[in-house]
Design a protein around this motif. Sequence first.
Motif, PDB file in Angstrom:
ATOM      1  N   ILE A 227       0.748  -1.415  -0.078  1.00 33.72           N
ATOM      2  CA  ILE A 227      -0.352   0.114   0.052  1.00 33.72           C
ATOM      3  C   ILE A 227       1.113   1.108  -0.434  1.00 33.72           C
ATOM      4  N   ARG A 228       1.804   1.167   0.725  1.00 31.70           N
ATOM      5  CA  ARG A 228       2.461   2.356   0.559  1.00 31.70           C
ATOM      6  C   ARG A 228       3.667   3.359   0.010  1.00 31.70           C
ATOM      7  N   PRO A 229       3.806   1.661  -0.901  1.00 27.84           N
ATOM      8  CA  PRO A 229       4.517   2.972  -2.281  1.00 27.84           C
ATOM      9  C   PRO A 229       3.188   2.900  -3.656  1.00 27.84           C
ATOM     10  N   PHE A 230       2.865   1.904  -3.693  1.00 31.50           N
ATOM     11  CA  PHE A 230       1.655   2.280  -4.323  1.00 31.50           C
ATOM     12  C   PHE A 230       0.944   4.026  -4.190  1.00 31.50           C
TER      13      PHE A 230
ATOM     14  N   LEU B 144       0.285   7.493  -6.615  1.00 29.63           N
ATOM     15  CA  LEU B 144      -1.048   7.122  -7.347  1.00 29.63           C
ATOM     16  C   LEU B 144      -0.960   8.208  -8.417  1.00 29.63           C
ATOM     17  N   GLY B 145      -0.278   8.986  -7.663  1.00 30.87           N
ATOM     18  CA  GLY B 145      -0.630   9.585  -8.696  1.00 30.87           C
ATOM     19  C   GLY B 145       0.231   9.950 -10.286  1.00 30.87           C
TER      20      GLY B 145
ATOM     21  N   MET C 134      -1.522   8.129 -13.857  1.00 35.78           N
ATOM     22  CA  MET C 134      -1.189   9.672 -15.060  1.00 35.78           C
ATOM     23  C   MET C 134      -1.199   8.586 -16.722  1.00 35.78           C
ATOM     24  N   PHE C 135      -0.245   7.247 -15.873  1.00 34.72           N
ATOM     25  CA  PHE C 135       0.475   6.683 -16.911  1.00 34.72           C
ATOM     26  C   PHE C 135      -0.927   5.602 -17.091  1.00 34.72           C
TER      27      PHE C 135
ATOM     28  N   SER D  70      -1.006  -1.708 -14.761  1.00 32.08           N
ATOM     29  CA  SER D  70      -1.824  -2.760 -15.753  1.00 32.08           C
ATOM     30  C   SER D  70      -3.271  -2.823 -15.127  1.00 32.08           C
ATOM     31  N   LEU D  71      -3.149  -2.298 -13.352  1.00 30.58           N
ATOM     32  CA  LEU D  71      -4.203  -2.851 -13.103  1.00 30.58           C
ATOM     33  C   LEU D  71      -5.465  -2.138 -13.395  1.00 30.58           C
ATOM     34  N   LEU D  72      -4.667  -0.339 -13.336  1.00 29.40           N
ATOM     35  CA  LEU D  72      -5.331   1.019 -13.563  1.00 29.40           C
ATOM     36  C   LEU D  72      -6.085   1.133 -14.311  1.00 29.40           C
TER      37      LEU D  72
END
Lengths: 784, 216
Positions: A156-159, A163-164, A168-169, A240-242
């Motif tokens: 969770i932390r690095p995610f 997140l921004g 964007m990607f 890839s998830l988002l």
Amino acid sequence: MSCWTRRGLLLALALGLALLVPMALSLGAAEKTRRSVGNGHGTGVTLRPDDSHGDGHGVNKTKKIFPVLTFDFAHVKIPFEISLWVLLASLMKLGFHLIPRLSSIVPESCLLIVVGLLVGGLMKLVGAAPPELQSDVFFLYLLPPIILDAGYFLPIRPFSENLGTILMFAVVGTLWNSFFIGGLLYAVCQIEGTDLKSIGLLPCFLFGSVISAVDPVAVLAVFEEIHINELLHILVFGESLLNDAVTVVLYHLFEEYSGLGMVTFLDVFLGVICFLVVSLGGVLVGAFYGLLAAFTSRFASHTRVIEPLFVFVYSYMSYLSAEVFHLSGIMALIACGAVMRPYVEANISHKSHTTTKYFLKMWSSVSETLIFIFLGVSTVAGLHSWNWTFVTVTIILCLVARVLGVMGLTFVINKFRIVKLTNKDQFIIAYGGLRGAIAFSLGYLLHPEEFPMRNMFLTTIITVVFFTVFVQGMTIRPLVDLLAVKKKQETKRSINEEIHTQFLDHLLTGIEDICGHYGHHHWKDKLNRFNKKYVKKCLIAGERSKEPQLIAFYHKMEMKQAIELVESGGGVKLPSAVPSTVSMQNIQPKKSNSERALPQISKSREEEIRKILRSNLQKTRQRLRSYNRHTLVGEPDEDGWNDLLLKRQKIMDMDKQISRMSNYLTVPAPPPESPTLSRSRLASDPQHYVPKPTLGNVPIIKVDLASPQSPEYVSVVDEFQKEAVPLKEEDEDAGGLTMKVPLGDPKKEEQEQQDGGKEQQRLMRCLSDPGPGGAEEEDEPFLP
Amino acid sequence: MGAFQSVHQEDNYEDLATRTGFSPEQIRNLHRRFKHLTKNGDKLRRDHFRVISDLELNPIQSQIIEAFFDKRNFQGNGRGTVSEIGFEEFLIVMSYFLPTDPNLTAEERESFRQRKLHFLFNMYDTDDDGKITVQEYRHVVQVLISQSDNLDQEEAKEIADAAMLEVASLAVVHMAPDEFYEGITFEHFVKIWKGIEIEMKMHVRFSHLETTSICK
């Protein structure tokens, strides 16, 4: 290759072949018999012809001979085939890892596709129709385990920190890719001589949107093996998830309107709204189910056995519910897993936690294997329509679009990022954009009537997937080494790191507050406080809801140490990670000199005491050794928390008793010669309940928390804590008050010593081991 | 503020910018914030920090506030604490939280990293004897745990002891049983942080500062 692995390899291959051939044959046989007999009753085919076939009047049936052995394949056909496929997948996985060099050169996904091709080819030879990867099988059964595994163990932390960038990607990048590829493909199609004129603009855009999405399955499969640093991993993987939401919206948009041939601005506007609904809706659905799961797990303390089931079923329900409304099922799954995890883990027992972890890993592993095998089989099975121009242009455009997109976006993103993305990072992100089975399944979903060029699309998609998985997948590892990209830090989550990280968090929040800047830390802190105050009380059972994070982490580590001690049973010698002779008493604050001048006791008395303690030591050591892995039943308690507290209380009482007892015993430092002795002297046991420092010269009794017996069981495995008494000692056995484990019975005693020492070493080492808090690291796939 | 004053201030900003590494824009913002906290005064005192309500909820609030008044953080060679600071010292302390400029050379980066770590070290080492003793460490852990309602002293001590042991094993790998580990010196402290990139973690964004709305 040693004899063993060669044998193992041959065995696995033989098994694999032994399975392939009968499978193909049986499927072929089933087909043939079905064709020859006709479907009819569904009672299967008996070896004897059925005389009463078609006799509908209830006239006396002629008596048949009782069939001793019948062959009735049809009614177990489907489960049988599924099981065969799963078995094949697992055996292949097994086989690959027996060939040592192969798995380091070729990523597993490639090998599996090749196997799929082989199986497909074999089936075609035999005459059976090889199955194609059905879209609903893929989306409903094969994809969810992988995504759930990813979501549940999402760091969770690095995610959240990135997140921004990830968004964007995912969003802008995918949009750019789709339109770039779609548009240019359309332009190319219009060129004379390619006989692709019939493909309209919208089908091109549709194709572009299908082919441009980075695939989480492929990314996971490849990136897992190259151990790249956390930042890059989470960027590509998160993307890839988002990007699923974007893909879903674009796909539906273009599919709806392809027939009509044009899209108005209103449609585009609605598409944007749809995107927001799809993504946010998916997340909300997932979060809702996640909270439900957390709430349910709170009451599950009496039915521990079905606890893992809640995790799985609620997550799957969230996926299905999202799919009902055409929301993004992937985002729902991710949200569900990520939301429920902290609460569920605090509630469920340790065994359930392990079960959940291993089941998730197992399912996702099998799913992934099956997906790749099926990709191979579908390639053989499908009808293909190869068009050189289309395929080559697509591949080139995919690469170009990806590179341009990443470069452009990084340029913009770096203005907002504090830790900038370097060129190397950009390259890896661009190169890691692998396509996979999702693209294929989406293509498969197209209706052949509306999209006459569907076969060509499918062929192209498969080619692109093969290209990315084989070429990019195989070359990324040497490239990573060549470019010297930072690899994943194998840092063990230690208690120090935890303390410092928390301290730093609070510090940064404080500085932000002083600056007046409502930044990342500020909101995170607010969320944490809200979480602690309201949410945890609802969702976590009992006392755990009030537990501060540091203590929870520490307890988890202790539990882990205890389990490791139990499991290794004292037989195997484990090298300690931090070979150190530093022990607890080195840390304790210095005592004043006056306390060190202790009265000497008479030698005989001292001998007596020594004898008593020695015999106790022997007894307990023997008891300890008899518990090895096979006879051991006791696990660290399920309802660990309360029992742990009880044990502590008992231990503290015992400490008090002991300190009262032998206050005057001096135990000076034994000479630090032999490694055996020094190892056994490793009182570096952090589980030590060190009584108050003023009573530093009392014998310390280590309580083996892993012991299966009642809390009264105390193992005097440790030596006694020493006071740093300046003592002149010429030789070991001289009259000094040396307290050593007696060398009287050298072999046996040394063995015990070593065992005891090893345990302590292990405990020592365990401190620096990754705690369960760093579960991401310790989660190796069950079937690697 | 008259025109003369603002010109004077501009020069000052430039000077400060070169010394601390902030941009003039950021310095202006921080100055505004400084004025806001001190209610337009010139010197910042400890009680001025009380107006920040969010800070009250922070478990290590007192340590943070002390850090501002600790002479060791002023990049001079001073020791001890002061009771009030000016804007320059405020800025110097804030500069520890700047992100690492990618244009720096390797040595400059290293020295920046050392400074950040030293700042952290000073926060732990309250009695300024150059090492973090067990008691100081225990105090830190207690403070971190104290956020919850049940203050378990034994737990805190245990955790701190275990952590200390780990540092000792990392730093001074072999110790005879009668040696005494005085405390974590700065070198040992740096060793703990070896794997973790402090530059990536210890920074605050200074670009958007809201100076007016905070006072609740």
